[in-house]
Design an enzyme around this catalytic site. Structure first.
Site, PDB file in Angstrom:
ATOM      1  N   ASP A 244     -13.385  19.157  48.018  1.00 46.93           N
ATOM      2  CA  ASP A 244     -14.100  17.886  47.981  1.00 46.93           C
ATOM      3  C   ASP A 244     -15.138  17.847  49.107  1.00 46.93           C
ATOM      4  OD1 ASP A 244     -14.913  15.271  47.656  1.00 46.93           O
ATOM      5  OD2 ASP A 244     -12.913  14.398  47.872  1.00 46.93           O
ATOM      6  N   GLY A 270     -11.352  19.970  43.520  1.00 44.65           N
ATOM      7  CA  GLY A 270     -12.346  19.105  44.129  1.00 44.65           C
ATOM      8  C   GLY A 270     -11.925  17.656  44.237  1.00 44.65           C
ATOM      9  N   HIS A 271     -12.910  16.761  44.148  1.00 46.99           N
ATOM     10  CA  HIS A 271     -12.725  15.327  44.383  1.00 46.99           C
ATOM     11  C   HIS A 271     -11.754  14.697  43.382  1.00 46.99           C
ATOM     12  CE1 HIS A 271     -13.975  11.424  45.961  1.00 46.99           C
ATOM     13  NE2 HIS A 271     -14.256  11.013  44.739  1.00 46.99           N
ATOM     14  N   PHE A 272     -11.878  15.072  42.123  1.00 44.13           N
ATOM     15  CA  PHE A 272     -11.005  14.548  41.074  1.00 44.13           C
ATOM     16  C   PHE A 272      -9.917  15.576  40.765  1.00 44.13           C
ATOM     17  CE2 PHE A 272     -14.832  11.919  40.267  1.00 44.13           C
ATOM     18  CZ  PHE A 272     -14.236  10.678  40.404  1.00 44.13           C
TER      19      PHE A 272
END
Length: 297
Positions: A244, A270-272
Site C-alpha cells: 500500500d 496492496g491497499h484493498f
C-alpha cells in the site's frame, strides 16, 4: 462433504431520516463484528470476507452516508465531515441495538471507527485494522501530497488533483498498486468499475472533496487515538497490505508503540487486501478473536 454457507442479507435502516444500506450475516446472538469500509468503496469490499466468518460471528457492514447504496444527500443538506459520519455510525449501531462489538477498520473506516471508540470505549471488544491508519508515519508521502495541499488551502488549483483520485483510473490505481504480479489476476476489475460508477453520481464531487478537505481533522485526533490504545489496551490485529502506498506498513508497525501486544501481519498485497487475501485475512481474524475475545463468556 458439503459445508453450509450462511446467506448475506442486504438491508436498510433509517438514521436521522437517511436510508443507510448495510450487509448482515451470521447468527443474531453471535458476537458482533462491525465492518467499516474506506474510500472510494462501500460494504461491497467485504463481499468475500463476510461468508468466511458468518458461522461464528454476526457481521454488519454499513455503507457510509454518501457511499455505496446508502442515501447521498447533497453537501448543502448534510455536513460531510468525519465527525458527522462517526456520529451517524454511532446512531446506526444504536438503531440496530449493538452495544458490544469488534471493529474492522480500513482507510476512511479507521478515523470513523476510532472516533466511535473514543466516544464509547466500553462498546469496543477488539479492533482489526486492515490498512486503517492512526499514525503520522503511516501516511505515504507521495500519495498524500495533493491531499495535504487541499487541507492547507482549498482552491480550484488544489481541488483538481484530488478529483483525479476518484476517477476510474485513480480508483484502479488504488486497487492495483503494490499487488505483486503473482496476485494480479485475483483482482476483480468489476470492483473498481463498481466504485467508479457510484463515485460518478450527481453530487459526489462536493461530497468527496468536502470529506477529503476535512481529513486534517483526523490528523489532529491521532494523539487521542493513540492515548485510547494505551489506556484501553484494546486487543488489536493489523492485517496490512505491505505494498500500500496510501497507508504504508510503518502505520501497522506503529501500533506496537502503544499496544505492545498488538498482532501485526504484513501481507504481499496492496491497499484493498481483501481483493487478493480474503481467505488468509479471515483465518487470521478468526484465530485472533477466538484467542483474544472468546466467543462466549
Amino acid at each position: 462433504m458439503t459445508s453450509t454457507v450462511l446467506p448475506t442479507h442486504h438491508r436498510t435502516v433509517k438514521v436521522r431520516d437517511h436510508e443507510i444500506a448495510y450487509r448482515e450475516a451470521g447468527p443474531a446472538d453471535a458476537p458482533v463484528l462491525l465492518l467499516l469500509h474506506g474510500f472510494p468503496t462501500s460494504s461491497h469490499m467485504f463481499r468475500d470476507l463476510i461468508p468466511r466468518l458468518a458461522d461464528s460471528y454476526r457481521l454488519i457492514a454499513p455503507d457510509h452516508l454518501g457511499f455505496g447504496l446508502s442515501a447521498a444527500p447533497s453537501a448543502a443538506d448534510f455536513d460531510y465531515t468525519f465527525a458527522e459520519l462517526a456520529a451517524l455510525t454511532s446512531e446506526f449501531t444504536e438503531a440496530l441495538g449493538l452495544d458490544r462489538f469488534a471493529l474492522y477498520i480500513q482507510d476512511y473506516g479507521s478515523p470513523i471507527g476510532l472516533r466511535l471508540a473514543l466516544a464509547h470505549p466500553e462498546r469496543i471488544t477488539a479492533i482489526i485494522s486492515q490498512n486503517g491508519n492512526a499514525y503520522e508515519e503511516g501516511l505515504g508521502t507521495e500519495a498524500w501530497a495533493p491531499v495535504r495541499a487541499l487541507i492547507e488551502e482549498r482552491t480550484p488549483e488544489t481541488e483538481e488533483p484530488v478529483r483525479a483520485i476518484r476517477s476510474l483510473d485513480g480508483i484502479r490505481w488504488q486497487y492495483e498498486t503494490g499487488v505483486p504480479a503473482e496476485y494480479r489476476d485475483l483482482l476483480d476489475p468489476g470492483a473498481w468499475h463498481h466504485d467508479a460508477a457510484l463515485m460518478a453520481r450527481e453530487g459526489q464531487d462536493e461530497i468527496q472533496l468536502g470529506l477529503i478537505a476535512d481529513y486534517g481533522s483526523n490528523f489532529a485526533l491521532y494523539p487521542a487515538f493513540q492515548e485510547y490504545f494505551r489506556t484501553s489496551r484494546v486487543p488489536l490485529l493489523a492485517v496490512w497490505g505491505e505494498g500500500d502506498q496510501v497507508f504504508v506498513p510503518a502505520g501497522a508497525e506503529a501500533f506496537r508503540r502503544d499496544l505492545p501486544d498488538a498482532e501485526i501481519h504484513l501481507l504481499p498485497t496492496g491497499h484493498f487486501a481483501l481483493e487478493t487475501h480474503a481467505p488468509a485475512i479471515a483465518a487470521l481474524i478468526g484465530d485472533f478473536l477466538a484467542r483474544r475475545v472468546p466467543l462466549r463468556p
